[in-house]
Design an enzyme around this catalytic site. Structure first.
Site, PDB file in Angstrom:
ATOM      1  N   ASP A 278      -1.330  44.726  41.280  1.00  0.00           N
ATOM      2  CA  ASP A 278      -0.478  44.971  42.329  1.00  0.00           C
ATOM      3  C   ASP A 278       0.116  43.965  43.323  1.00  0.00           C
ATOM      4  O   ASP A 278       0.879  44.663  43.542  1.00  0.00           O
ATOM      5  CB  ASP A 278      -1.173  45.768  43.172  1.00  0.00           C
TER       6      ASP A 278
ATOM      7  N   ARG B 231     -14.328  53.935  39.117  1.00  0.00           N
ATOM      8  CA  ARG B 231     -13.854  52.894  39.918  1.00  0.00           C
ATOM      9  C   ARG B 231     -14.830  51.707  39.932  1.00  0.00           C
ATOM     10  O   ARG B 231     -14.900  50.585  39.327  1.00  0.00           O
ATOM     11  CB  ARG B 231     -12.683  52.555  40.979  1.00  0.00           C
TER      12      ARG B 231
ATOM     13  N   GLU C 210     -12.119  36.477  47.374  1.00  0.00           N
ATOM     14  CA  GLU C 210     -11.841  37.791  48.123  1.00  0.00           C
ATOM     15  C   GLU C 210     -12.358  37.768  49.604  1.00  0.00           C
ATOM     16  O   GLU C 210     -13.030  37.057  50.308  1.00  0.00           O
ATOM     17  CB  GLU C 210     -13.557  38.445  47.601  1.00  0.00           C
TER      18      GLU C 210
ATOM     19  N   TYR D 177     -10.814  65.512  36.772  1.00  0.00           N
ATOM     20  CA  TYR D 177     -11.186  64.726  35.566  1.00  0.00           C
ATOM     21  C   TYR D 177     -13.480  64.160  36.056  1.00  0.00           C
ATOM     22  O   TYR D 177     -13.328  64.175  37.700  1.00  0.00           O
ATOM     23  CB  TYR D 177     -10.980  63.990  35.133  1.00  0.00           C
TER      24      TYR D 177
END
Length: 411
Positions: free
Chosen positions: A300, A112, A38, A222
């Protein structure tokens, strides 16, 4: 799957986001070792709300996290479509018992960071997974024996294979596909999060994902974080030409950009937003090539899509699960990676197209908007469920599941 057929492999995973962690977990559950590289100094996820349809929950279930995400998420009862000019409630795609029986799971929304945290904790508890932060992958090389991730600090990490899960600006994709910068959509999205206690009670809709559609713009809201906050996302087709991300923007600018939404309830909700930030949306065209020998793309990095189908994370989770399954079933590593790309390509391309095509639902004006309302308002509950069945109802995550992925995306 390294030097010997069927032997455990060490798979390098570039990127520690949702797709990368899910891939590492799937590979570990398949008996392999995963090393997650990462670039950020720590494993964390930015952003606000994320919607998880039943196909995403099924993928998480196969990773051992189904109960956890069902407990963490707010279970939605409807996808509510409103005319943002007239205030008309056009239709709702119900997400209650009939939907859940058909697709096998609820439709939930989470923050998320909640979803990322579930995956991160599972990875940290798995002895076959090694997590390395502050390790930016800039490219790769490979030979007959393995793959090497090249790092920004001049170092490298060696493994049997490399999975590029490093996002829409993937360095692995840049070398593997070489298709340049992402496509700029011309649409700017403005995001804010509001404490639910500040939202008038009649506007809270605690079990609804609500869309307000207007001329060249729309607005979605939402609840997230167990209902403690209302997530706001307002989009404007303003012809933006520069890819910006997370840029602060004033409240007045957001109201001006969404001036086409004149319904009083939509205006009141927009007015609650503070600390708005803006992103210019980008995606890429589907491509045929996802693999290069011992290197493959995922999430992605492979199939970036606009968020309008609410499937970006779900498709990355599907990728991860199928990759893990194929790494068990297929003896040779390069065969497994090739099969993974072949089995995912058509399905993810169809979702990419659907996300783009959905703009036709959100942004028409005048007579075109009235015709859209007539079309959507005329669909039965079963008819609406049928429109999303190919996405939400997937069980195998493979393009060979008998759906015609070359058909119109909402057919």
């Amino acid at each position: 799957m390294s030097a010997r057929r069927g032997a455990p492999a060490t798979v390098l995973v570039a990127g520690g986001g949702i797709g990368g962690l899910a891939a590492a977990l799937a590979l570990a559950r398949a008996g392999h070792r995963a090393v997650v590289l990462e670039r950020a100094p720590e494993f964390a996820e930015i952003g606000a709300g994320i919607q998880i349809a039943p196909n995403g929950i099924l993928a998480l279930e196969r990773l051992g996290l189904g109960d956890a995400v069902r407990a963490a998420g707010v279970h939605m009862a409807e996808l509510r479509f409103m005319d943002g000019v007239t205030g008309e409630h056009v239709t709702s795609l119900t997400l209650t018992e009939r939907y859940r029986r058909r697709f096998g799971n609820p439709y939930v929304v989470v923050h998320r960071a909640e979803l990322h945290g579930l995956l991160l904790r599972a990875c940290r508890a798995e002895p076959r997974i090694e997590l390395r932060a502050a390790t930016a992958v800039t490219g790769y090389r490979q030979d007959a024996e393995g793959a090497t991730a090249l790092l920004a600090d001049g170092g490298s990490v060696r493994g049997d294979a490399l999975v590029g899960a490093d996002g829409i600006h993937s360095a692995v994709r840049a070398q593997l596909v070489g298709d340049g910068a992402p496509r700029i959509s011309g649409i700017t999205v403005y995001r804010a999060v509001v404490p639910m206690e500040l939202v008038p009670e009649e506007l809270r809709l605690p079990t609804s994902v609500t869309w307000w559609a207007g001329p060249h713009c729309h607005f979605v809201h939402y609840p997230i974080a167990g209902g403690a906050f209302l997530n706001l996302a307002a989009s404007r087709d303003n012809g933006a030409t520069e890819a910006l991300a997370g840029v602060a923007v004033g409240e007045e600018t957001v109201r001006e950009q969404l001036a086409g939404l004149t319904a009083p309830a939509a205006r009141r909700l927009l007015g609650l937003g503070e600390g708005w930030r803006s992103w210019v949306l980008v995606d890429r065209d589907p491509v045929e090539r996802w693999t290069d020998g011992r290197v493959a793309l995922l999430g992605d990095a492979a199939h970036p899509m606009l968020h309008y189908a609410a499937q970006g994370a779900c498709q990355a989770l599907e990728d991860a699960v199928l990759l893990g399954e194929l790494m068990v079933e297929t003896g040779e590593l390069t065969d497994a990676l090739g099969s993974f790309a072949a089995e995912r390509r058509a399905r993810t391309a169809a979702v990419q197209r659907a996300a783009r095509e959905s703009i036709r639902l959100w942004h028409p004006a005048g007579e075109a908007a009235k015709e859209r309302n007539r079309l959507l308002g005329g669909l039965s509950e079963d008819g609406l469920h049928e429109r999303v069945a190919w996405m939400h109802g997937a069980k195998t995550f493979s393009s060979s599941d008998h759906h015609n992925y070359d058909a119109e995306p909402w057919a």
